[in-house]
Write a protein that holds these residues in place. Structure first.
Motif, PDB file in Angstrom:
ATOM      1  N   GLY A 104      15.581  39.152  47.373  1.00 12.88           N
ATOM      2  CA  GLY A 104      14.265  38.620  47.048  1.00 12.88           C
ATOM      3  C   GLY A 104      14.328  37.705  45.840  1.00 12.88           C
ATOM      4  N   THR A 131      10.499  40.050  42.692  1.00 14.15           N
ATOM      5  CA  THR A 131      11.203  41.334  42.620  1.00 14.15           C
ATOM      6  C   THR A 131      10.365  42.345  41.851  1.00 14.15           C
ATOM      7  OG1 THR A 131      13.377  40.277  42.731  1.00 14.15           O
ATOM      8  CG2 THR A 131      13.286  42.486  41.775  1.00 14.15           C
ATOM      9  N   SER A 132      10.167  43.501  42.437  1.00 12.90           N
ATOM     10  CA  SER A 132       9.375  44.544  41.778  1.00 12.90           C
ATOM     11  C   SER A 132      10.199  45.249  40.707  1.00 12.90           C
ATOM     12  CB  SER A 132       8.897  45.569  42.804  1.00 12.90           C
ATOM     13  OG  SER A 132       9.993  46.324  43.301  1.00 12.90           O
ATOM     14  N   ASP A 133       9.500  45.891  39.791  1.00 10.71           N
ATOM     15  CA  ASP A 133      10.181  46.684  38.767  1.00 10.71           C
ATOM     16  C   ASP A 133      11.047  47.757  39.420  1.00 10.71           C
ATOM     17  OD1 ASP A 133       8.860  45.181  36.899  1.00 10.71           O
ATOM     18  OD2 ASP A 133       7.441  46.757  36.314  1.00 10.71           O
ATOM     19  N   GLN A 134      10.543  48.346  40.508  1.00  9.98           N
ATOM     20  CA  GLN A 134      11.281  49.428  41.157  1.00  9.98           C
ATOM     21  C   GLN A 134      12.557  48.918  41.817  1.00  9.98           C
ATOM     22  OE1 GLN A 134      10.208  52.799  40.927  1.00  9.98           O
ATOM     23  NE2 GLN A 134      12.393  52.931  41.406  1.00  9.98           N
ATOM     24  N   ASP A 135      12.473  47.774  42.482  1.00  7.94           N
ATOM     25  CA  ASP A 135      13.673  47.216  43.111  1.00  7.94           C
ATOM     26  C   ASP A 135      14.727  46.854  42.067  1.00  7.94           C
ATOM     27  OD1 ASP A 135      12.849  47.513  45.703  1.00  7.94           O
ATOM     28  OD2 ASP A 135      12.115  45.469  45.935  1.00  7.94           O
ATOM     29  N   TRP A 136      14.274  46.284  40.948  1.00  4.50           N
ATOM     30  CA  TRP A 136      15.207  45.959  39.861  1.00  4.50           C
ATOM     31  C   TRP A 136      15.865  47.228  39.323  1.00  4.50           C
ATOM     32  CZ3 TRP A 136      17.138  41.551  37.637  1.00  4.50           C
ATOM     33  CH2 TRP A 136      17.763  41.690  36.398  1.00  4.50           C
ATOM     34  N   ARG A 177      18.768  44.632  47.379  1.00  6.94           N
ATOM     35  CA  ARG A 177      17.335  44.421  47.602  1.00  6.94           C
ATOM     36  C   ARG A 177      17.082  42.918  47.450  1.00  6.94           C
ATOM     37  NH1 ARG A 177      14.796  49.397  46.020  1.00  6.94           N
ATOM     38  NH2 ARG A 177      15.998  51.045  47.051  1.00  6.94           N
ATOM     39  N   ALA A 213      18.729  40.053  41.279  1.00  6.44           N
ATOM     40  CA  ALA A 213      18.933  41.427  40.805  1.00  6.44           C
ATOM     41  C   ALA A 213      20.322  41.921  41.178  1.00  6.44           C
ATOM     42  CB  ALA A 213      17.862  42.347  41.383  1.00  6.44           C
ATOM     43  N   TYR A 214      20.719  41.677  42.410  1.00  7.98           N
ATOM     44  CA  TYR A 214      22.036  42.102  42.878  1.00  7.98           C
ATOM     45  C   TYR A 214      23.149  41.417  42.085  1.00  7.98           C
ATOM     46  CZ  TYR A 214      25.908  42.830  46.173  1.00  7.98           C
ATOM     47  OH  TYR A 214      27.107  43.170  46.757  1.00  7.98           O
ATOM     48  N   ASP A 229      16.150  50.222  40.759  1.00 11.53           N
ATOM     49  CA  ASP A 229      16.999  50.873  41.754  1.00 11.53           C
ATOM     50  C   ASP A 229      18.344  50.151  41.888  1.00 11.53           C
ATOM     51  OD1 ASP A 229      14.995  52.693  42.235  1.00 11.53           O
ATOM     52  OD2 ASP A 229      14.330  51.762  44.115  1.00 11.53           O
ATOM     53  N   THR A 230      18.299  48.825  41.864  1.00 13.90           N
ATOM     54  CA  THR A 230      19.531  48.046  42.000  1.00 13.90           C
ATOM     55  C   THR A 230      20.496  48.345  40.865  1.00 13.90           C
ATOM     56  OG1 THR A 230      18.384  46.264  43.180  1.00 13.90           O
ATOM     57  CG2 THR A 230      20.471  45.706  42.121  1.00 13.90           C
TER      58      THR A 230
END
Length: 263
Positions: A98, A103-108, A96, A155-156, A110-111
């Motif tokens: 960005g 970075t959204s809480d959800q993207d963090w 994800r 995040a990644y 999920d990653t």
């Protein structure tokens, strides 16, 4: 003649993220060596294609690595109906992109759920079964981004760094049981994940940019002057799970054409 010594016709491997890209290349390589592969992914259609071309050597399992109960069920099924798993390769991952401040809480979440917790779940389930048998080889596919700061990939990169370290820690814990744990860290590789970052409609422009590097992103290019093919990464994995690497554990093999300039 086999290129690698992977234990003969009775060998069983489990590969996650198997439906495409690096995971599919790893599966194909193992199948060529006569290994039966439990292929795990959330993409059932991709798994079906793998199974169709494998002449019975690939058994597909549609499951999410972030679902611990589902992965435990898959491993139980494989061990009961196919055979003891001697090779485990954790490839499943998501990206994800960005800036961290965006970075959204959800993207963090999920990653890390897929890239780190998913790898932990797979490694734990396989190691639990390998320890009593006193043998096994586990490889986690991380990323060279785990070792070099990258803009737009915080995040990644953080998730892959955590995954590499947990693999090394597991390797230390299970070494006395004859189990080896290693990491393969690819650089830019021609996969669907890589291509989701490409935005230039001019043919070859994005590929050239990846090879040349991007100073505005503090990103060096690829000294070897080419992007990796998934098979390049799969070959590194096959080496590490083979008997040719029998004295190698807790190592991180960077397969990135020199892009990280590591010593």
């Amino acid at each position: 003649m086999s290129a690698w010594n992977l234990g003969g016709a009775d060998s069983v491997a489990l590969v996650t993220g198997a439906a495409r890209g690096i995971g599919a290349a790893v599966v194909d390589g193992l199948v060529r060596e006569g290994v039966t592969v439990a292929a795990v992914d959330v993409e059932a259609d991709g798994l079906a294609g793998l199974a169709e071309r494998s002449e019975g050597r690939v058994v597909p399992f549609a499951a999410d690595v972030a679902d611990a109960a589902a992965i435990a069920d898959v491993v139980d099924h494989v061990e009961r109906d196919i055979g003891p798993i001697g090779i485990g390769v954790s490839v499943a991952g998501i990206l994800r992109p960005g800036l961290l401040c965006e970075t959204s809480d959800q993207d963090w979440a999920d990653t890390f759920s897929v890239n780190t917790t998913g790898a932990f779940v797979v490694l734990r389930e396989l190691a639990r079964r390998m320890v009593p048998r006193g043998s096994g080889s586990l490889v986690t596919v991380a990323s060279n981004a785990a070792g070099v700061p990258r803009t737009g990939m915080g995040a990644y990169a953080a998730s892959k760094a955590a995954t590499a370290m947990l693999t090394h820690c597991l390797g230390l814990e299970v070494a006395r049981h004859g189990i080896r744990c290693n990491v393969v860290s690819p650089g830019s590789t021609d996969t669907p994940m890589q291509r989701q970052l490409w935005t230039d409609e001019t043919e070859g422009a994005d590929l050239a940019r990846v090879i040349a590097g991007a100073p505005e992103q503090f990103r060096v290019g690829i000294p070897l002057g080419r992007i990796a093919d998934p098979a390049d990464i799969a070959d590194a994995v096959l080496f590490l799970v083979s008997d040719r690497a029998r004295h190698i554990t807790m190592q991180n093999l960077f397969v990135d054409g020199g892009a990280t300039l590591r010593v």
